[in-house]
Design a protein around this motif. Structure first.
Motif, mmCIF file in Angstrom:
data_model
loop_
_atom_site.group_PDB
_atom_site.id
_atom_site.type_symbol
_atom_site.label_atom_id
_atom_site.label_comp_id
_atom_site.label_asym_id
_atom_site.label_seq_id
_atom_site.Cartn_x
_atom_site.Cartn_y
_atom_site.Cartn_z
ATOM 1 N N LEU A 13 -9.870 4.210 -4.230
ATOM 2 C CA LEU A 13 -8.707 3.420 -3.838
ATOM 3 C C LEU A 13 -8.800 2.919 -2.417
ATOM 4 O O LEU A 13 -8.306 1.846 -2.094
ATOM 5 C CB LEU A 13 -7.429 4.256 -3.993
ATOM 6 N N THR A 35 0.828 -1.207 0.000
ATOM 7 C CA THR A 35 0.000 0.000 0.000
ATOM 8 C C THR A 35 0.862 1.255 0.000
ATOM 9 O O THR A 35 0.621 2.195 -0.754
ATOM 10 C CB THR A 35 -0.927 -0.008 1.230
ATOM 11 N N ALA A 36 1.882 1.245 0.840
ATOM 12 C CA ALA A 36 2.751 2.412 0.929
ATOM 13 C C ALA A 36 3.479 2.669 -0.384
ATOM 14 O O ALA A 36 3.750 3.807 -0.746
ATOM 15 C CB ALA A 36 3.757 2.230 2.062
ATOM 16 N N MET A 37 3.781 1.588 -1.098
ATOM 17 C CA MET A 37 4.507 1.778 -2.350
ATOM 18 C C MET A 37 3.592 2.224 -3.482
ATOM 19 O O MET A 37 3.989 2.980 -4.357
ATOM 20 C CB MET A 37 5.236 0.497 -2.730
ATOM 21 N N TRP A 38 2.352 1.748 -3.453
ATOM 22 C CA TRP A 38 1.487 2.019 -4.596
ATOM 23 C C TRP A 38 0.574 3.214 -4.455
ATOM 24 O O TRP A 38 0.170 3.805 -5.453
ATOM 25 C CB TRP A 38 0.663 0.776 -4.913
ATOM 26 N N LEU A 39 0.230 3.544 -3.232
ATOM 27 C CA LEU A 39 -0.723 4.631 -3.059
ATOM 28 C C LEU A 39 -0.228 5.943 -3.670
ATOM 29 O O LEU A 39 -0.957 6.570 -4.457
ATOM 30 C CB LEU A 39 -1.048 4.789 -1.569
ATOM 31 N N PRO A 40 0.996 6.365 -3.372
ATOM 32 C CA PRO A 40 1.454 7.614 -3.988
ATOM 33 C C PRO A 40 1.489 7.533 -5.510
ATOM 34 O O PRO A 40 1.099 8.485 -6.195
ATOM 35 C CB PRO A 40 2.867 7.780 -3.413
ATOM 36 N N ASN A 91 0.991 14.465 -7.291
ATOM 37 C CA ASN A 91 0.345 14.488 -5.997
ATOM 38 C C ASN A 91 0.996 15.522 -5.080
ATOM 39 O O ASN A 91 0.315 16.250 -4.364
ATOM 40 C CB ASN A 91 0.448 13.094 -5.379
ATOM 41 N N ARG A 111 -10.865 9.601 -6.579
ATOM 42 C CA ARG A 111 -9.852 8.574 -6.648
ATOM 43 C C ARG A 111 -9.501 8.040 -5.264
ATOM 44 O O ARG A 111 -9.321 6.835 -5.070
ATOM 45 C CB ARG A 111 -8.605 9.131 -7.335
ATOM 46 N N VAL A 112 -9.411 8.941 -4.321
ATOM 47 C CA VAL A 112 -9.124 8.522 -2.941
ATOM 48 C C VAL A 112 -10.216 7.566 -2.451
ATOM 49 O O VAL A 112 -9.926 6.519 -1.867
ATOM 50 C CB VAL A 112 -9.017 9.749 -2.009
ATOM 51 N N ALA A 162 -0.391 5.729 -7.425
ATOM 52 C CA ALA A 162 -1.754 5.736 -7.954
ATOM 53 C C ALA A 162 -2.338 7.147 -7.944
ATOM 54 O O ALA A 162 -3.057 7.542 -8.874
ATOM 55 C CB ALA A 162 -2.639 4.787 -7.148
ATOM 56 N N LEU A 163 -2.026 7.901 -6.905
ATOM 57 C CA LEU A 163 -2.509 9.280 -6.844
ATOM 58 C C LEU A 163 -1.825 10.133 -7.912
ATOM 59 O O LEU A 163 -2.463 10.936 -8.593
ATOM 60 C CB LEU A 163 -2.235 9.862 -5.457
#
Lengths: 179, 179
Positions: free
Chosen positions: B127, B23-28, B43, B123-124, B30-31
DNA sequence: GAGTTTAACTTGACAAGGCAAGCAAATAGG
DNA sequence: CCTATTTGCTTGCCTTGTCAAGTTAAACTC
């Protein structure tokens, strides 16, 4: 064009969103920092080595390794260059398919991973688990599993023209060997 | 030197760690992807504009803005360059202190933020929050608040020679204006 | 009030990642 | 078999972030 009222975040959601975003931005940096200081490598590089160490013969094809490490192939290629220069990994053409390249963790690489893992785990504990109750750890697992599953869908639906569909690849991360 | 048995992760912890890291790697990323496509900005840049929009007079000193956006000063300086080139922000020397620079969100910048926010929030939701129960949202807030508080400590204890101690700066993130 | 120290930015050199083009091996089609 | 396409990887260019050094202004000292 756009809806008048676009479903804003509730107060409770905003209260979760801010620290979640902060966590997502800082966690990788904090891991990088520890690994850089203690082992001279990035979190991503450690993940690659750890992924290799868990494989049969400590060897994997680059394309599969990229998938395991959630990486693009160009990125992995350059990282393998560096790991190779450090003597932790060797590259070798796949005898079974001349297009493919096999990456193998060297003995020196194994030593490096084993020497690095304890400090890394300690950092993970200090950053995350030492402050959580067992119940919260379970909650965290449930919640992040749901969130990360969303990225899987995203990755499959959005960028690709629709290729192989792959039901087998549920998106394991590189850190299997931590447990 | 090192302990023989370095307190490995429990099974439950490992089950939380892998998806948390993912999650930590993909969330930024993805935003970034959504904002890049829909608004031509990252972002981080959105965070800077959003932080500015919540300030009195839409104006802040760069050093304080850097703190609000969890950024280094060099990074912010370059980002402001770009936001300036796009006409969303203007730079101006602080009349009260010749060393400082004030960044002000322009009218065009306000429009940009207002036009961008709904898609970002959507998007938030897509996700993260659409998949969680209200109880899980509360749990997530509690847990990530604890984790991100750790980074505050880290930032204060580790890198600095020990300077100002600053009890006031509890580390708000840039996204205050989402709520 | 001249000299030193500190603070706030800016700039430049360098490393890392992403994207698109290139290349070589394998497969497919006729 | 000879070409055409696809696959797997590598390389080059561009953008972005970080660290260290430089610059200018304020504050502090005597």
């Amino acid at each position: 064009m756009d809806d008048k009222e676009p479903r804003w975040l509730t107060e409770a959601e905003a209260a979760a969103w801010m620290p979640l975003l902060a966590t997502a931005m800082w966690l990788p940096a904090a891991l990088d920092q520890q690994l850089q200081v203690d082992a001279g490598m990035s979190n991503f590089e450690y993940g690659v080595l750890a992924a290799l160490s868990g494989q049969e013969g400590r060897t994997v094809r680059l394309s599969e390794l990229a998938r395991m490490a959630n990486s693009t192939l160009p990125r992995l290629s350059k990282v393998i260059d560096r790991l190779d220069r450090n003597g932790w990994v060797i590259r070798r053409p796949d005898p079974a398919d001349g297009r493919s390249t096999l990456a193998t963790l060297t003995d020196k690489g194994v030593e490096k991973v084993e020497a690095t893992a304890p400090g890394h785990v300690a950092r993970v504990r200090a950053l995350v688990f030492d402050h959580l109750t067992p119940a919260q750890v379970r909650q965290l697992a449930t919640i992040t599993t749901k969130i990360s599953a969303t990225f899987e869908l995203d990755r499959i639906c959005a960028p690709r023209p629709s290729r192989d569909s792959s039901a087998e690849t549920t998106g394991n991360d590189a850190r299997a060997s931590l447990a």
